[in-house]
Design a protein around this motif. Structure first.
Motif, PDB file in Angstrom:
ATOM      1  N   VAL A   5       6.575  -1.605   7.205  1.00 29.15           N
ATOM      2  CA  VAL A   5       5.307  -0.240   7.454  1.00 29.15           C
ATOM      3  C   VAL A   5       6.106   0.932   7.883  1.00 29.15           C
ATOM      4  O   VAL A   5       7.290   0.760   8.568  1.00 29.15           O
ATOM      5  N   ALA A  21       0.963  -1.251  -0.076  1.00 31.32           N
ATOM      6  CA  ALA A  21      -0.304   0.066   0.116  1.00 31.32           C
ATOM      7  C   ALA A  21       0.871   1.377  -0.157  1.00 31.32           C
ATOM      8  O   ALA A  21       1.829   1.333   0.842  1.00 31.32           O
ATOM      9  N   VAL A  37      -4.978   1.873   7.929  1.00 28.62           N
ATOM     10  CA  VAL A  37      -3.632   1.291   7.944  1.00 28.62           C
ATOM     11  C   VAL A  37      -4.363  -0.156   8.394  1.00 28.62           C
ATOM     12  O   VAL A  37      -3.892  -1.210   7.501  1.00 28.62           O
ATOM     13  N   MET A  85      -6.226  -2.630   5.557  1.00 28.68           N
ATOM     14  CA  MET A  85      -5.022  -2.837   4.518  1.00 28.68           C
ATOM     15  C   MET A  85      -4.330  -4.002   4.909  1.00 28.68           C
ATOM     16  O   MET A  85      -4.154  -5.081   4.241  1.00 28.68           O
ATOM     17  N   TYR A 105       2.940  -0.955   4.095  1.00 25.36           N
ATOM     18  CA  TYR A 105       2.157   0.235   3.949  1.00 25.36           C
ATOM     19  C   TYR A 105       3.196   1.477   4.070  1.00 25.36           C
ATOM     20  O   TYR A 105       3.968   1.659   5.132  1.00 25.36           O
TER      21      TYR A 105
END
Length: 224
Positions: free
Chosen positions: A133, A88, A98, A101, A109
């Motif tokens: 992330v 993402a 967040v 997803m 992400y």
């Protein structure tokens, strides 16, 4: 040569409702030797169809799109193509954006204000099987968990306790650092970091780095 570079380039599909973003990312990756953009899509509906046609290795997915958003698209694509990795890349960094997803199966992400080099690294890392992330998103997740009074406190059962090194790795994880960065800061090899994370996930019955992080926050191991 980077360990992420393979004989075949990483096949990437870019999904974003903004045509300028699709064009910019396609042009950007044109200069990256080990990545090739095989398709672009303007929404989740088109992404589901093109994933079947082009079989990308990694899909860069926006979250908020018309017709079908990134969460539903991620779920549908992974149901048919579980080997695909979803990264993402979006402007939405809230807890409510967040978690859906990541729960849908996204492997990473990043925010759209990430440096281009971070997006390249993200593609390579999720392709290699890692979860990534961005530090900004990690900080927001920790803050959201800490402020959520309805979240139960995590309790340690026998066998769930961490060694000193494992705890140090979890605390580095809370800063959004990658395995190589953690290894460099703790003066251990990347392989040691991976092995420790695997052990932690087994001890805590966690699926990925995100679950490790959330459990650590709920257990009071992280208070940043």
């Amino acid at each position: 040569m980077s360990k992420f570079v393979s004989m075949e380039p990483i096949r990437v599909m870019v999904v974003d409702d903004d045509a300028l973003v699709r064009r910019a990312l396609s042009l950007f990756f044109a200069g990256v030797a080990d990545v090739v953009v095989v398709a672009t899509a303007k929404d989740g509906v088109e992404a589901v169809d093109l994933a079947m046609m082009h079989r990308p290795d990694v899909i860069i997915m926006d979250v908020h799109m018309p017709n079908m958003d990134g969460v539903i698209a991620t779920e549908r694509i992974l149901a048919e193509h579980p080997q695909v990795r979803i990264l993402a890349v979006t402007a939405l960094g809230s807890y409510d954006a967040v978690l859906p997803m990541l729960r849908a199966g996204a492997s990473g992400y990043l925010l759209k204000d990430s440096e281009p080099e971070d997006v390249i690294a993200g593609v390579r890392q999720v392709h290699a099987g890692m979860t990534i992330v961005s530090p900004a998103v990690t900080k927001r997740l920790i803050g959201a968990v800490l402020s959520n009074a309805s979240e139960p406190i995590a309790r340690f059962s026998p066998g769930m306790e961490l060694t000193g090194r494992e705890l140090a790795i979890v605390k580095e994880l809370a800063h959004g650092r990658s395995n190589p960065e953690i290894g460099a800061r703790l003066n251990v090899s990347e392989g040691t970091v991976k092995a420790c994370l695997s052990t932690i996930m087994r001890k805590w019955n966690a699926r990925d780095r995100l679950q490790v992080l959330i459990f650590a926050v709920r257990a009071g191991l992280i208070d940043v």
